[in-house]
Motif scaffolding. Structure first.
Motif, PDB file in Angstrom:
ATOM      1  N   UNK A 257      16.530   5.399   8.838  1.00  0.00           N
ATOM      2  CA  UNK A 257      16.358   5.339  10.278  1.00  0.00           C
ATOM      3  C   UNK A 257      16.826   4.021  10.866  1.00  0.00           C
ATOM      4  N   UNK A 258      16.818   3.956  12.179  1.00  0.00           N
ATOM      5  CA  UNK A 258      17.248   2.734  12.850  1.00  0.00           C
ATOM      6  C   UNK A 258      16.246   1.609  12.636  1.00  0.00           C
ATOM      7  N   UNK A 259      14.966   1.947  12.613  1.00  0.00           N
ATOM      8  CA  UNK A 259      13.912   0.945  12.428  1.00  0.00           C
ATOM      9  C   UNK A 259      13.148   1.254  11.140  1.00  0.00           C
ATOM     10  N   UNK A 260      12.766   0.192  10.425  1.00  0.00           N
ATOM     11  CA  UNK A 260      11.957   0.338   9.215  1.00  0.00           C
ATOM     12  C   UNK A 260      10.495   0.350   9.643  1.00  0.00           C
ATOM     13  N   UNK A 261       9.907   1.547   9.669  1.00  0.00           N
ATOM     14  CA  UNK A 261       8.552   1.711  10.219  1.00  0.00           C
ATOM     15  C   UNK A 261       7.532   2.098   9.162  1.00  0.00           C
ATOM     16  N   UNK A 262       7.791   1.792   7.890  1.00  0.00           N
ATOM     17  CA  UNK A 262       6.884   2.228   6.823  1.00  0.00           C
ATOM     18  C   UNK A 262       5.501   1.623   6.989  1.00  0.00           C
ATOM     19  N   UNK A 263       5.418   0.326   7.250  1.00  0.00           N
ATOM     20  CA  UNK A 263       4.106  -0.325   7.336  1.00  0.00           C
ATOM     21  C   UNK A 263       3.340   0.133   8.579  1.00  0.00           C
ATOM     22  N   UNK A 264       4.048   0.380   9.677  1.00  0.00           N
ATOM     23  CA  UNK A 264       3.383   0.928  10.866  1.00  0.00           C
ATOM     24  C   UNK A 264       2.854   2.334  10.581  1.00  0.00           C
ATOM     25  N   UNK A 265       3.637   3.121   9.852  1.00  0.00           N
ATOM     26  CA  UNK A 265       3.191   4.472   9.518  1.00  0.00           C
ATOM     27  C   UNK A 265       1.979   4.452   8.594  1.00  0.00           C
ATOM     28  N   UNK A 266       1.970   3.534   7.636  1.00  0.00           N
ATOM     29  CA  UNK A 266       0.818   3.430   6.733  1.00  0.00           C
ATOM     30  C   UNK A 266      -0.433   2.985   7.483  1.00  0.00           C
ATOM     31  N   UNK A 267      -0.277   2.026   8.379  1.00  0.00           N
ATOM     32  CA  UNK A 267      -1.432   1.599   9.165  1.00  0.00           C
ATOM     33  C   UNK A 267      -1.997   2.729  10.014  1.00  0.00           C
ATOM     34  N   UNK A 268      -1.109   3.506  10.635  1.00  0.00           N
ATOM     35  CA  UNK A 268      -1.567   4.641  11.430  1.00  0.00           C
ATOM     36  C   UNK A 268      -2.218   5.705  10.551  1.00  0.00           C
ATOM     37  N   UNK A 269      -1.674   5.903   9.348  1.00  0.00           N
ATOM     38  CA  UNK A 269      -2.242   6.897   8.430  1.00  0.00           C
ATOM     39  C   UNK A 269      -3.666   6.539   8.033  1.00  0.00           C
ATOM     40  N   UNK A 270      -3.919   5.267   7.764  1.00  0.00           N
ATOM     41  CA  UNK A 270      -5.247   4.866   7.304  1.00  0.00           C
ATOM     42  C   UNK A 270      -6.255   4.722   8.446  1.00  0.00           C
ATOM     43  N   UNK A 271      -5.783   4.662   9.698  1.00  0.00           N
ATOM     44  CA  UNK A 271      -6.700   4.520  10.831  1.00  0.00           C
ATOM     45  C   UNK A 271      -7.027   5.826  11.514  1.00  0.00           C
TER      46      UNK A 271
ATOM     47  N   UNK B 294      -8.337   9.300  12.795  1.00  0.00           N
ATOM     48  CA  UNK B 294      -9.608  10.033  12.608  1.00  0.00           C
ATOM     49  C   UNK B 294     -10.618   9.232  11.793  1.00  0.00           C
ATOM     50  N   UNK B 295     -10.741   7.963  12.124  1.00  0.00           N
ATOM     51  CA  UNK B 295     -11.702   7.075  11.459  1.00  0.00           C
ATOM     52  C   UNK B 295     -11.465   6.979   9.955  1.00  0.00           C
ATOM     53  N   UNK B 296     -10.225   6.966   9.565  1.00  0.00           N
ATOM     54  CA  UNK B 296      -9.903   6.804   8.146  1.00  0.00           C
ATOM     55  C   UNK B 296     -10.180   8.016   7.297  1.00  0.00           C
ATOM     56  N   UNK B 297      -9.942   9.213   7.853  1.00  0.00           N
ATOM     57  CA  UNK B 297     -10.232  10.438   7.111  1.00  0.00           C
ATOM     58  C   UNK B 297      -9.345  10.567   5.879  1.00  0.00           C
ATOM     59  N   UNK B 298      -8.120  10.001   5.939  1.00  0.00           N
ATOM     60  CA  UNK B 298      -7.227  10.116   4.788  1.00  0.00           C
ATOM     61  C   UNK B 298      -7.780   9.356   3.581  1.00  0.00           C
ATOM     62  N   UNK B 299      -8.350   8.182   3.805  1.00  0.00           N
ATOM     63  CA  UNK B 299      -8.940   7.437   2.702  1.00  0.00           C
ATOM     64  C   UNK B 299     -10.111   8.192   2.093  1.00  0.00           C
ATOM     65  N   UNK B 300     -10.849   8.915   2.905  1.00  0.00           N
ATOM     66  CA  UNK B 300     -11.939   9.738   2.371  1.00  0.00           C
ATOM     67  C   UNK B 300     -11.380  10.875   1.517  1.00  0.00           C
ATOM     68  N   UNK B 301     -10.293  11.486   1.979  1.00  0.00           N
ATOM     69  CA  UNK B 301      -9.674  12.538   1.176  1.00  0.00           C
ATOM     70  C   UNK B 301      -9.174  11.991  -0.158  1.00  0.00           C
ATOM     71  N   UNK B 302      -8.605  10.800  -0.142  1.00  0.00           N
ATOM     72  CA  UNK B 302      -8.143  10.196  -1.388  1.00  0.00           C
ATOM     73  C   UNK B 302      -9.318   9.893  -2.321  1.00  0.00           C
ATOM     74  N   UNK B 303     -10.415   9.405  -1.774  1.00  0.00           N
ATOM     75  CA  UNK B 303     -11.599   9.137  -2.597  1.00  0.00           C
ATOM     76  C   UNK B 303     -12.142  10.433  -3.202  1.00  0.00           C
ATOM     77  N   UNK B 304     -12.169  11.505  -2.397  1.00  0.00           N
ATOM     78  CA  UNK B 304     -12.611  12.792  -2.937  1.00  0.00           C
ATOM     79  C   UNK B 304     -11.715  13.248  -4.076  1.00  0.00           C
ATOM     80  N   UNK B 305     -10.410  13.071  -3.915  1.00  0.00           N
ATOM     81  CA  UNK B 305      -9.469  13.508  -4.941  1.00  0.00           C
ATOM     82  C   UNK B 305      -9.626  12.691  -6.212  1.00  0.00           C
ATOM     83  N   UNK B 306      -9.889  11.389  -6.067  1.00  0.00           N
ATOM     84  CA  UNK B 306     -10.115  10.552  -7.250  1.00  0.00           C
ATOM     85  C   UNK B 306     -11.356  11.021  -8.005  1.00  0.00           C
TER      86      UNK B 306
END
Length: 317
Positions: free
Chosen positions: A84-98, A100-112
């Motif tokens: 892409x024109x802009x390297x937005x990986x870190x912005x995307x990761x920050x948005x992913x972890x924030x 719905x109150x960090x629901x993705x991190x909870x899903x990862x913890x459940x999977x672990x």
């Protein structure tokens, strides 16, 4: 008087060292050009098939990595295999972890928990059962092992509905245990453990331990289990990967989003992007998929010394 003449045979002459040895049989005929060309074609065919398999495996991963570095606008405006024109990986990761109150991190913890703890316990049970089937003698041993092989041949998806009905009777539907407990049973791991036990654990060593007064449990823990370390790691990786990638069982068993594994959560985001027209959920699903693959890659790299030796354990006895 008549003279008698004696005829003498000529003495054998030694072969001339200067003569060419073409007339001598070599015992090994040279390969014809036709055979050499067929061998080259077969090697080229195998190489081409391996190359196609590598492309089939690596291209989706390449697309996933490149897409995760793009902004939402670039994700739909550029080619999938172009940066892409802009390297937005870190912005995307920050948005992913924030989100719905960090629901993705909870899903990862459940999977672990589902995959890590479940695979660890399933591997312990599988190794112990495989050792017992190989080294111990008890009634109906081979018939019970035939049931284990029958469990290997039945696909896991065919067991989801019966497991749901059993969980409904036990009151485990929409609970952590409804997904965790089925992962403790691994028939293929029992089969592998029996093969590994026959290849790695000599009967003479166990007999010597029994003569020294060691019981069966002590002989298994102190002698057999350290010998089965490559088997343990190999079976653990198989079951860990299977539980980590499990989708249909959590889909049927769970309705509470706080209990979702990461695969089911990513499916919810992807379905929301398609059905409700939320492009931000599509980007979340892409970046979340990349993050969910990382633990598997790290685990395989950390344990590759063990599982590589374990995969070839039963090849030569």
């Amino acid at each position: 008087m008549t003279k008698t003449t004696t005829l003498t045979a000529p003495a054998p002459t030694a072969p001339d060292p200067g003569l060419k040895s073409e007339s001598r049989p070599t015992g090994r005929s040279p390969r014809s050009p036709r055979k050499r060309s067929s061998a080259l074609l077969s090697k080229a065919g195998v190489t081409a098939m391996l190359g196609l398999a590598a492309l089939y495996t690596l291209l989706p991963m390449l697309w996933l990595v490149l897409s995760s570095t793009k902004s939402r606008k670039d994700l739909f405006a550029t080619n999938g295999f172009a940066p892409g024109k802009d390297f937005a990986l870190f912005d995307n990761l920050g948005h992913l972890f924030r989100v719905n109150d960090g629901i993705y991190l909870r899903w990862m913890a459940n999977t672990v928990l589902y995959a890590g703890v479940g695979a660890l316990l399933a591997t312990v049970f599988s190794v112990a059962a495989g050792y017992a089937f190989d080294k111990l003698t008890f009634p109906a041993k081979e018939k019970l092992f035939s049931l284990v092989l029958l469990g290997v041949m039945v696909p896991g998806t065919a067991m989801v509905i019966p497991l749901y009905l059993i969980a409904a009777k036990a009151g485990l539907v929409n609970t952590f245990w409804g997904v965790f407990v089925p992962g403790l049973v691994f028939p293929f791991g029992v089969y592998l453990a029996r093969v590994f036990s026959a290849a790695y654990v000599p009967n003479e060593v166990l007999e010597a331990a029994r003569m020294d007064g060691a019981g069966e449990f002590k002989a298994f823990c102190r002698i057999a289990f350290p010998m089965l370390a490559p088997a343990f790691v190999t079976i653990f990786l198989f079951q860990f990967t299977q539980i980590w990638n499990s989708f249909f069982l959590p889909l049927v068993m769970l309705s509470d989003k706080d209990l979702y594994p990461v695969n089911l959560g990513l499916y919810v985001w992807y379905s929301s992007a398609l059905s409700q027209g939320h492009p931000q959920d599509y980007l979340l699903a892409v970046v979340g998929s990349l993050v969910s693959v990382a633990p598997l890659v790290v685990l395989f790299l950390m344990l590759q010394r063990f599982w590589k030796s374990g995969m070839t354990a039963g090849a030569v006895k």
